[in-house]
Design an enzyme around this catalytic site. Sequence first.
Site, PDB file in Angstrom:
ATOM      1  N   GLU A  11      -2.023   7.526   7.909  1.00 16.36           N
ATOM      2  CA  GLU A  11      -2.853   8.361   7.037  1.00 16.36           C
ATOM      3  C   GLU A  11      -3.678   9.269   7.921  1.00 16.36           C
ATOM      4  O   GLU A  11      -3.992   8.915   9.051  1.00 16.36           O
ATOM      5  CB  GLU A  11      -3.840   7.451   6.283  1.00 16.36           C
ATOM      6  N   ARG A  15      -8.279  -7.243  -8.743  1.00 20.61           N
ATOM      7  CA  ARG A  15      -9.026  -8.502  -8.918  1.00 20.61           C
ATOM      8  C   ARG A  15     -10.505  -8.178  -9.080  1.00 20.61           C
ATOM      9  O   ARG A  15     -10.901  -7.012  -8.996  1.00 20.61           O
ATOM     10  CB  ARG A  15      -8.850  -9.347  -7.655  1.00 20.61           C
ATOM     11  N   LYS A  69       0.807  -1.225   0.000  1.00 19.91           N
ATOM     12  CA  LYS A  69       0.000   0.000   0.000  1.00 19.91           C
ATOM     13  C   LYS A  69       0.838   1.273   0.000  1.00 19.91           C
ATOM     14  O   LYS A  69       0.427   2.292  -0.560  1.00 19.91           O
ATOM     15  CB  LYS A  69      -0.947  -0.012   1.191  1.00 19.91           C
ATOM     16  N   HIS A 111     -15.169  -1.975   9.114  1.00 18.37           N
ATOM     17  CA  HIS A 111     -14.450  -1.670   7.869  1.00 18.37           C
ATOM     18  C   HIS A 111     -14.707  -2.682   6.761  1.00 18.37           C
ATOM     19  O   HIS A 111     -13.967  -2.745   5.790  1.00 18.37           O
ATOM     20  CB  HIS A 111     -12.932  -1.553   8.104  1.00 18.37           C
TER      21      HIS A 111
HETATM   22  P1  ADP Z   1      -8.676  -2.940   3.484  1.00 21.75           P
HETATM   23  O1  ADP Z   1      -7.747  -3.064   2.334  1.00 21.75           O
HETATM   24  O2  ADP Z   1      -8.179  -3.616   4.721  1.00 21.75           O
HETATM   25  O3  ADP Z   1     -10.097  -3.256   3.127  1.00 21.75           O
HETATM   26  P2  ADP Z   1      -9.000  -0.087   3.133  1.00 21.75           P
HETATM   27  O4  ADP Z   1      -7.785   0.759   3.047  1.00 21.75           O
HETATM   28  O5  ADP Z   1      -9.698  -0.448   1.855  1.00 21.75           O
HETATM   29  O6  ADP Z   1      -8.644  -1.414   3.933  1.00 21.75           O
HETATM   30  O7  ADP Z   1     -10.055   0.579   4.102  1.00 21.75           O
HETATM   31  C1  ADP Z   1     -11.253  -0.055   4.491  1.00 21.75           C
HETATM   32  C2  ADP Z   1     -12.190   0.947   5.128  1.00 21.75           C
HETATM   33  O8  ADP Z   1     -11.584   1.574   6.261  1.00 21.75           O
HETATM   34  C3  ADP Z   1     -12.604   2.091   4.236  1.00 21.75           C
HETATM   35  O9  ADP Z   1     -13.657   1.759   3.388  1.00 21.75           O
HETATM   36  C4  ADP Z   1     -12.992   3.152   5.245  1.00 21.75           C
HETATM   37  O10 ADP Z   1     -14.269   2.899   5.786  1.00 21.75           O
HETATM   38  C5  ADP Z   1     -11.977   2.940   6.347  1.00 21.75           C
HETATM   39  N1  ADP Z   1     -10.791   3.816   6.158  1.00 21.75           N
HETATM   40  C6  ADP Z   1      -9.621   3.476   5.571  1.00 21.75           C
HETATM   41  N2  ADP Z   1      -8.775   4.530   5.542  1.00 21.75           N
HETATM   42  C7  ADP Z   1      -9.399   5.564   6.118  1.00 21.75           C
HETATM   43  C8  ADP Z   1      -9.056   6.944   6.391  1.00 21.75           C
HETATM   44  N3  ADP Z   1      -7.881   7.441   6.065  1.00 21.75           N
HETATM   45  N4  ADP Z   1      -9.992   7.709   6.991  1.00 21.75           N
HETATM   46  C9  ADP Z   1     -11.200   7.220   7.344  1.00 21.75           C
HETATM   47  N5  ADP Z   1     -11.587   5.936   7.123  1.00 21.75           N
HETATM   48  C10 ADP Z   1     -10.707   5.122   6.524  1.00 21.75           C
END
Ligand code: ADP
Length: 445
Positions: free
Chosen positions: A200, A291, A116, A235
């Site tokens: 982040e 994917r 990432k 999440h």
């Molecule tokens: P994964 O790959 O584990 O699914 P993601 O990076 O896609 O993780 O994030 C999953 C969820 O977590 C997002 O859809 C959101 O709800 C929350 N999230 C991730 N990053 C942030 C952020 N910087 N601020 C707020 N919510 C976040």
Amino acid sequence: MIDKILVANRGEIAVRIIRACKELDIETVAIYSTVDKDALFTQIADEAYCIGPPPSSKSYLNIPAVITVATITDCDAIHPGYGFLAENAKFAEVCEQCGLKFIGPRPELLRLMGDKVASRRAMKKAGTPIVPGSKSVVQHLKGAKRIAQVIGYPVIIKASAGGGGKGMKVVYDEEELEVAFLMARSEAELSFSSPDVYLEKFLENPKHIEVQVVADEFGNVIHLGERECSIQRSHQKIVEEAPSPVIDETTRRKMGRTAVQAAKSIGYTNVGTIEFLYSEGDFYFMEMNTRLQVEHPVTESVTGFDIVKAQIQIASGEKMTVKQKDIQTYGHSIECRLNAESPERNFMPSPGYIRKLVIPGGPGVRFDGGIYQGFSIPPTYDSLIGKLIVHDFDRIEAIQRMRRALDEMIVEGVDTNISLHKKIMNNPVFVAGNYDTGFLNKEIL
Ligand code: ADP
């Protein structure tokens, strides 16, 4: 030309892939673990072979076993579905070395997007807006503190090799940072075999909106519009819709263009999803999923574009004839993920024997499932048993159609989250359409 495909997955997505193969007149080989012997996907595939005991590491993740079956059965290609080996660069490489086409992007793209921190860097370089945060892996608490001060609290600590919503830690002030940082690193090590984390800015109550891209091996890239995926628990997405009920046409076009440009900038091939966080009119790249996504059917419903067939055709070396201007969306689609779990008991998984099953039908209703009456859901895997998808002329009609379909759906013998979906579909904030990732905690749970 691809004549025979090994489906390296199980459950509803294996069924979905086999269906696409049949429509393309391609032979299919299923692989299964001992507990999946009677699963639907093993029955509808042309051939099916047991590759090991229930633990995924000994069956669905067992690369030598998967490759052996594909080779012995004379397959040309392997479709990995999602999860398991779908984003495993090493597996994609082994497929190539063994003369099997991996249905997905090239290994180096899996590697780039699976990291990432590297993917954020690549996207920034391509001019894609990213969530403010660390430029590289954060090794020490001192560095984490400095970055958090610059971007401002709250921050979110994420595993660089992460996925599936696992191991993320939200930190509201410096006092909480030390414990969260150490925990995030050890959880990352445990789940992803790497302690690397990054920081982040934590956006308060953003929306998760993602764009589906399709890219052939000749440099043609199109997008199929966006999906709204903000209804999440821990999440993890549970309801998705297309199009998003909140973004306007200008933002939609901008997001689509950004996603295509991002995919082009890395020479992406096959299908993929660019995930954005959307907050106060702005959107930021979060990650790219290299994917097929669980929620791909809502996009298929509104565009009429078969994403799984496209994956196979692209992997066969076909040139995409569809142009961006040919992609029109029609109406509105919603998907509810059906899990065998107990909402009343903190969503504990509820595997077991399905005594009775009634699957809804009628206009605009699609069920992508891996179950049938008399099937026993094994306790070993994910609790997703199927997806109920509706399509209708507009969003309000689609919601009404989903309510009706959920009422028709009967699953007896195991607990499911159907009651939760009914609550969501009847919630006024959901119906109004302006919800965010905090919706479930605020409104339902
Ligand atoms: P994964 O790959 O584990 O699914 P993601 O990076 O896609 O993780 O994030 C999953 C969820 O977590 C997002 O859809 C959101 O709800 C929350 N999230 C991730 N990053 C942030 C952020 N910087 N601020 C707020 N919510 C976040």
